[in-house]
Scaffold this motif. Structure first.
Motif, PDB file in Angstrom:
ATOM      1  N   ALA A 102       0.829  -1.209   0.000  1.00  0.00           N
ATOM      2  CA  ALA A 102       0.000   0.000   0.000  1.00  0.00           C
ATOM      3  C   ALA A 102       0.864   1.261   0.000  1.00  0.00           C
ATOM      4  O   ALA A 102       0.606   2.213  -0.747  1.00  0.00           O
ATOM      5  CB  ALA A 102      -0.935  -0.011   1.211  1.00  0.00           C
ATOM      6  N   SER A 103       1.908   1.276   0.843  1.00  0.00           N
ATOM      7  CA  SER A 103       2.741   2.479   0.922  1.00  0.00           C
ATOM      8  C   SER A 103       3.525   2.699  -0.366  1.00  0.00           C
ATOM      9  O   SER A 103       3.680   3.843  -0.816  1.00  0.00           O
ATOM     10  CB  SER A 103       3.697   2.380   2.116  1.00  0.00           C
ATOM     11  N   LEU A 104       4.012   1.628  -0.976  1.00  0.00           N
ATOM     12  CA  LEU A 104       4.734   1.763  -2.237  1.00  0.00           C
ATOM     13  C   LEU A 104       3.803   2.223  -3.363  1.00  0.00           C
ATOM     14  O   LEU A 104       4.228   2.939  -4.276  1.00  0.00           O
ATOM     15  CB  LEU A 104       5.392   0.434  -2.619  1.00  0.00           C
ATOM     16  N   THR A 105       2.539   1.821  -3.297  1.00  0.00           N
ATOM     17  CA  THR A 105       1.578   2.272  -4.302  1.00  0.00           C
ATOM     18  C   THR A 105       1.352   3.783  -4.190  1.00  0.00           C
ATOM     19  O   THR A 105       1.333   4.509  -5.195  1.00  0.00           O
ATOM     20  CB  THR A 105       0.243   1.525  -4.134  1.00  0.00           C
ATOM     21  N   VAL A 106       1.189   4.272  -2.963  1.00  0.00           N
ATOM     22  CA  VAL A 106       1.075   5.720  -2.759  1.00  0.00           C
ATOM     23  C   VAL A 106       2.358   6.416  -3.206  1.00  0.00           C
ATOM     24  O   VAL A 106       2.323   7.493  -3.810  1.00  0.00           O
ATOM     25  CB  VAL A 106       0.779   6.028  -1.276  1.00  0.00           C
ATOM     26  N   PHE A 107       3.488   5.801  -2.916  1.00  0.00           N
ATOM     27  CA  PHE A 107       4.787   6.325  -3.336  1.00  0.00           C
ATOM     28  C   PHE A 107       4.842   6.456  -4.853  1.00  0.00           C
ATOM     29  O   PHE A 107       5.330   7.469  -5.391  1.00  0.00           O
ATOM     30  CB  PHE A 107       5.865   5.369  -2.831  1.00  0.00           C
ATOM     31  N   ALA A 108       4.330   5.454  -5.560  1.00  0.00           N
ATOM     32  CA  ALA A 108       4.317   5.487  -7.026  1.00  0.00           C
ATOM     33  C   ALA A 108       3.434   6.630  -7.532  1.00  0.00           C
ATOM     34  O   ALA A 108       3.790   7.319  -8.498  1.00  0.00           O
ATOM     35  CB  ALA A 108       3.829   4.152  -7.572  1.00  0.00           C
ATOM     36  N   VAL A 109       2.287   6.833  -6.886  1.00  0.00           N
ATOM     37  CA  VAL A 109       1.400   7.925  -7.287  1.00  0.00           C
ATOM     38  C   VAL A 109       2.099   9.272  -7.104  1.00  0.00           C
ATOM     39  O   VAL A 109       2.046  10.151  -7.982  1.00  0.00           O
ATOM     40  CB  VAL A 109       0.096   7.880  -6.465  1.00  0.00           C
ATOM     41  N   GLY A 110       2.783   9.436  -5.958  1.00  0.00           N
ATOM     42  CA  GLY A 110       3.525  10.674  -5.729  1.00  0.00           C
ATOM     43  C   GLY A 110       4.617  10.892  -6.757  1.00  0.00           C
ATOM     44  O   GLY A 110       4.832  12.020  -7.229  1.00  0.00           O
ATOM     45  N   THR A 111       5.310   9.828  -7.132  1.00  0.00           N
ATOM     46  CA  THR A 111       6.381   9.927  -8.130  1.00  0.00           C
ATOM     47  C   THR A 111       5.825  10.296  -9.497  1.00  0.00           C
ATOM     48  O   THR A 111       6.420  11.094 -10.242  1.00  0.00           O
ATOM     49  CB  THR A 111       7.153   8.606  -8.204  1.00  0.00           C
ATOM     50  N   LEU A 112       4.674   9.722  -9.856  1.00  0.00           N
ATOM     51  CA  LEU A 112       4.028  10.070 -11.123  1.00  0.00           C
ATOM     52  C   LEU A 112       3.657  11.552 -11.143  1.00  0.00           C
ATOM     53  O   LEU A 112       3.865  12.246 -12.150  1.00  0.00           O
ATOM     54  CB  LEU A 112       2.781   9.206 -11.318  1.00  0.00           C
ATOM     55  N   LEU A 113       3.131  12.045 -10.034  1.00  0.00           N
ATOM     56  CA  LEU A 113       2.791  13.467  -9.958  1.00  0.00           C
ATOM     57  C   LEU A 113       4.035  14.347 -10.084  1.00  0.00           C
ATOM     58  O   LEU A 113       3.993  15.417 -10.702  1.00  0.00           O
ATOM     59  CB  LEU A 113       2.075  13.760  -8.638  1.00  0.00           C
ATOM     60  N   CYS A 114       5.154  13.900  -9.493  1.00  0.00           N
ATOM     61  CA  CYS A 114       6.411  14.646  -9.645  1.00  0.00           C
ATOM     62  C   CYS A 114       6.834  14.702 -11.105  1.00  0.00           C
ATOM     63  O   CYS A 114       7.291  15.744 -11.596  1.00  0.00           O
ATOM     64  CB  CYS A 114       7.521  13.978  -8.822  1.00  0.00           C
ATOM     65  N   ALA A 115       6.689  13.594 -11.805  1.00  0.00           N
ATOM     66  CA  ALA A 115       7.134  13.512 -13.199  1.00  0.00           C
ATOM     67  C   ALA A 115       6.359  14.456 -14.105  1.00  0.00           C
ATOM     68  O   ALA A 115       6.908  14.966 -15.089  1.00  0.00           O
ATOM     69  CB  ALA A 115       7.012  12.078 -13.705  1.00  0.00           C
ATOM     70  N   VAL A 116       5.073  14.685 -13.788  1.00  0.00           N
ATOM     71  CA  VAL A 116       4.256  15.534 -14.662  1.00  0.00           C
ATOM     72  C   VAL A 116       4.070  16.936 -14.086  1.00  0.00           C
ATOM     73  O   VAL A 116       3.346  17.754 -14.671  1.00  0.00           O
ATOM     74  CB  VAL A 116       2.867  14.885 -14.897  1.00  0.00           C
ATOM     75  N   ALA A 117       4.718  17.225 -12.949  1.00  0.00           N
ATOM     76  CA  ALA A 117       4.534  18.528 -12.298  1.00  0.00           C
ATOM     77  C   ALA A 117       4.968  19.663 -13.212  1.00  0.00           C
ATOM     78  O   ALA A 117       6.030  19.610 -13.834  1.00  0.00           O
ATOM     79  CB  ALA A 117       5.316  18.568 -10.991  1.00  0.00           C
ATOM     80  N   ASN A 118       4.133  20.704 -13.265  1.00  0.00           N
ATOM     81  CA  ASN A 118       4.463  21.889 -14.064  1.00  0.00           C
ATOM     82  C   ASN A 118       4.502  23.158 -13.220  1.00  0.00           C
ATOM     83  O   ASN A 118       4.512  24.267 -13.750  1.00  0.00           O
ATOM     84  CB  ASN A 118       3.470  22.052 -15.212  1.00  0.00           C
ATOM     85  N   SER A 119       4.497  22.971 -11.897  1.00  0.00           N
ATOM     86  CA  SER A 119       4.606  24.107 -10.987  1.00  0.00           C
ATOM     87  C   SER A 119       5.341  23.653  -9.734  1.00  0.00           C
ATOM     88  O   SER A 119       5.345  22.454  -9.397  1.00  0.00           O
ATOM     89  CB  SER A 119       3.228  24.653 -10.618  1.00  0.00           C
ATOM     90  N   LEU A 120       5.952  24.601  -9.055  1.00  0.00           N
ATOM     91  CA  LEU A 120       6.692  24.268  -7.847  1.00  0.00           C
ATOM     92  C   LEU A 120       5.755  23.756  -6.754  1.00  0.00           C
ATOM     93  O   LEU A 120       6.091  22.816  -6.029  1.00  0.00           O
ATOM     94  CB  LEU A 120       7.469  25.490  -7.343  1.00  0.00           C
ATOM     95  N   GLY A 121       4.565  24.351  -6.642  1.00  0.00           N
ATOM     96  CA  GLY A 121       3.615  23.913  -5.627  1.00  0.00           C
ATOM     97  C   GLY A 121       3.211  22.466  -5.796  1.00  0.00           C
ATOM     98  O   GLY A 121       3.155  21.702  -4.819  1.00  0.00           O
ATOM     99  N   LEU A 122       2.929  22.058  -7.043  1.00  0.00           N
ATOM    100  CA  LEU A 122       2.557  20.668  -7.304  1.00  0.00           C
ATOM    101  C   LEU A 122       3.720  19.737  -7.023  1.00  0.00           C
ATOM    102  O   LEU A 122       3.542  18.645  -6.464  1.00  0.00           O
ATOM    103  CB  LEU A 122       2.090  20.516  -8.757  1.00  0.00           C
ATOM    104  N   LEU A 123       4.926  20.152  -7.382  1.00  0.00           N
ATOM    105  CA  LEU A 123       6.095  19.313  -7.146  1.00  0.00           C
ATOM    106  C   LEU A 123       6.317  19.104  -5.645  1.00  0.00           C
ATOM    107  O   LEU A 123       6.598  17.986  -5.203  1.00  0.00           O
ATOM    108  CB  LEU A 123       7.331  19.950  -7.782  1.00  0.00           C
TER     109      LEU A 123
END
Length: 501
Positions: A102-123
């Motif tokens: 479960a924790s690694l799955t949330v970790f993967a979601v966070g990493t995906l969001l980092c990869a597509v981040a287009n603003s400092l706040g989102l990152l």
């Protein structure tokens, strides 16, 4: 009194447990679970530092201040520290396979969001989500203790511990070429691949934990501990930008102390606490936590200061004018020696106990920082210093983990190792920030570059810290050498019917 028939059955069961634990060869399928745990731990440790070399690029792209961009690191650190304590306990309660997935799955979601981040706040927000992946580290130790043959436990724990450190070091080396050839977004895309592999491997090869510590989640403890840790790490991370004597930083330190004291008092009164305070008072556990705090303070500064020194242009009177990629190469000897040091010290600890390996770890690390302090004008000396320090880090990670695991009930491994990880994180954060403040306190006249004396002072500070850590390790219970049977038996899994507290 126990009937003879039941006593005979209990004796037979105990004999079977002992026989299986003493098996000199791994049980079938141990290699695959071990590899799965290594990948899971590596995926988290890489993401701690892979973003560090890319911070200048991120600052330029988002037109951010130094304080603003530092939250890319701080947000990850804060949530990881809180998640380590909470999920370590949750894993003990609900299963050491289910919770890491479960924790690694949330970790993967966070990493995906980092990869597509287009603003400092989102990152920054996505990095905070990534911190939940920290549960993979402490729960991996519990899985090893429960599911691996007894004689394999010390080596397996040592390798997992070193993988954490190796990933930390490699995370400073490989981003340079990635950013140069592609962009900073690819740091997270490639990291996501490793995380997904970790999730699949854990799901496929790890069995669910047979030992549980039933109870309810202590939400009062969660809030108090989270508040104390967040206040402390926030004060440490913002100390340089706000000023160590500023009202904000002092208020945060006071809040951390107050919340910590209230947490301890509350945990003593709760029937099912988040952290068993009596567990923390055990001499072996307490010594390991104190040593982890001081070792983290001393050792983690090298991960950031050495690359910075290497990148300093030679016109400053020191430094090697290295690029980001070349500066990362100074960390390669550390990663290599950690890889070899871990199995070596694990076998040593299994044979003679873990006190001596921890003392040796501190002394070897001290030597590495002495080399840094006295010979940082030579590239080959810096490589040697990194190699020596890598041996010390490898020894320390393996010894600390095994000391904690062997001192607690199997149902409390996640809880105990989670706190040990937090202590090392707090120490590392404090050491890195103070070291960076010392380096930045003076500049070379007429240039923006830090004075060489700042690096020397910071390295000496780390050497002194490891000297203090040596004394802390020596103060721990037991002798420097135990017989093989005693030290091996300490790491053996206990029958599932043993009391949790």
């Amino acid at each position: 009194m126990e009937p003879p028939e039941e006593r005979a059955m209990s004796d037979a069961k105990a004999s079977n447990i002992a026989a299986s634990s003493d098996s000199p060869t791994p049980t079938p399928g141990v290699t695959a679970p071990f590899t799965a745990l290594l990948i899971a731990v590596l995926s988290f440790s890489l993401m701690q530092t892979m973003v560090v070399p890319a911070l200048p690029d991120l600052q330029r792209e988002f037109d951010a201040s130094t304080t603003g961009i530092s939250w890319v690191i701080s947000s990850f650190l804060l949530t990881a520290s809180v998640a380590t304590a909470l999920l370590g306990r949750v894993g003990d309660m609900f299963g050491k396979r289910r919770v890491p997935i479960a924790s690694l799955t949330v970790f993967a979601v966070g990493t995906l969001l980092c990869a597509v981040a287009n603003s400092l706040g989102l990152l920054i927000a996505a990095r905070a989500v990534q911190g939940v992946g920290s549960a993979a580290f402490p729960l991996a130790f519990g899985i090893v203790r429960e599911q691996f043959p007894r004689k394999r436990v010390p080596v397996a724990i040592g390798m997992i511990s070193s993988t954490f450190g190796i990933g930390f070091g490699i995370g400073l080396v490989i981003p340079g070429p990635i950013v140069d050839a592609l962009s900073w977004h690819w740091i997270f895309w490639l990291g996501l691949v490793v995380i997904v592999l970790g999730i699949l491997a854990v799901a496929a090869f790890i069995k669910e934990s047979p030992n549980r510590s039933p109870g309810r989640i202590d939400w009062i403890g969660v809030v108090l501990l989270s508040g104390a840790v967040v206040a402390l790490l926030l004060a440490i991370s913002e100390g340089r930008s706000w000023g160590w004597g500023s009202a904000g930083v002092i208020s945060l330190f006071v809040a951390a102390v107050v919340l910590g004291a209230v947490f301890v008092a509350a945990e003593r009164r709760i029937q099912e606490p988040l952290i068993d305070i009596d567990l923390l008072r055990r001499p072996a556990v307490a010594t390991s936590h104190v040593a982890a705090l001081i070792i983290g303070f001393g050792m983690y500064g090298a991960f950031t200061l050495v690359p910075l020194l290497a990148q300093t242009p030679s016109q400053a009177g020191y430094g090697f004018g290295a690029s980001v990629t070349e500066a990362g190469l100074f960390m390669v000897p550390m990663a290599v020696t950690m890889l070899f040091a871990s199995p070596l010290v694990s076998r040593l600890g299994a044979a003679i106990g873990w006190k001596l390996p921890l003392v040796l770890a501190c002394l070897i690390g001290l030597v590495g920082f002495v080399i840094y302090a006295g010979a940082h004008d030579s590239e080959w000396a810096m490589y040697v210093g990194s190699g020596v320090l890598g041996i010390g880090v490898g020894f320390a990670f393996a010894a600390l983990a095994n000391l904690v695991v062997s001192a607690v009930d199997p149902r409390q491994v996640g809880e105990a190792t989670g706190i040990n990880t937090i202590m090392r994180t707090i120490g590392g954060s404090l050491g890195a920030q103070i070291g960076a403040s010392i380096v930045a306190s003076k500049t070379v006249p007429g240039t923006p570059f830090p004075a060489e004396s700042g690096y020397t002072t910071a390295f000496v500070m780390s050497a002194v810290a490891l000297g203090v850590a040596t004394l802390a390790a020596l103060a721990g219970p037991g002798s420097l050498r135990k017989n093989a049977a005693a030290s091996t038996g300490a790491a053996a899994p206990e029958p599932s019917g043993s009391p949790a507290r």
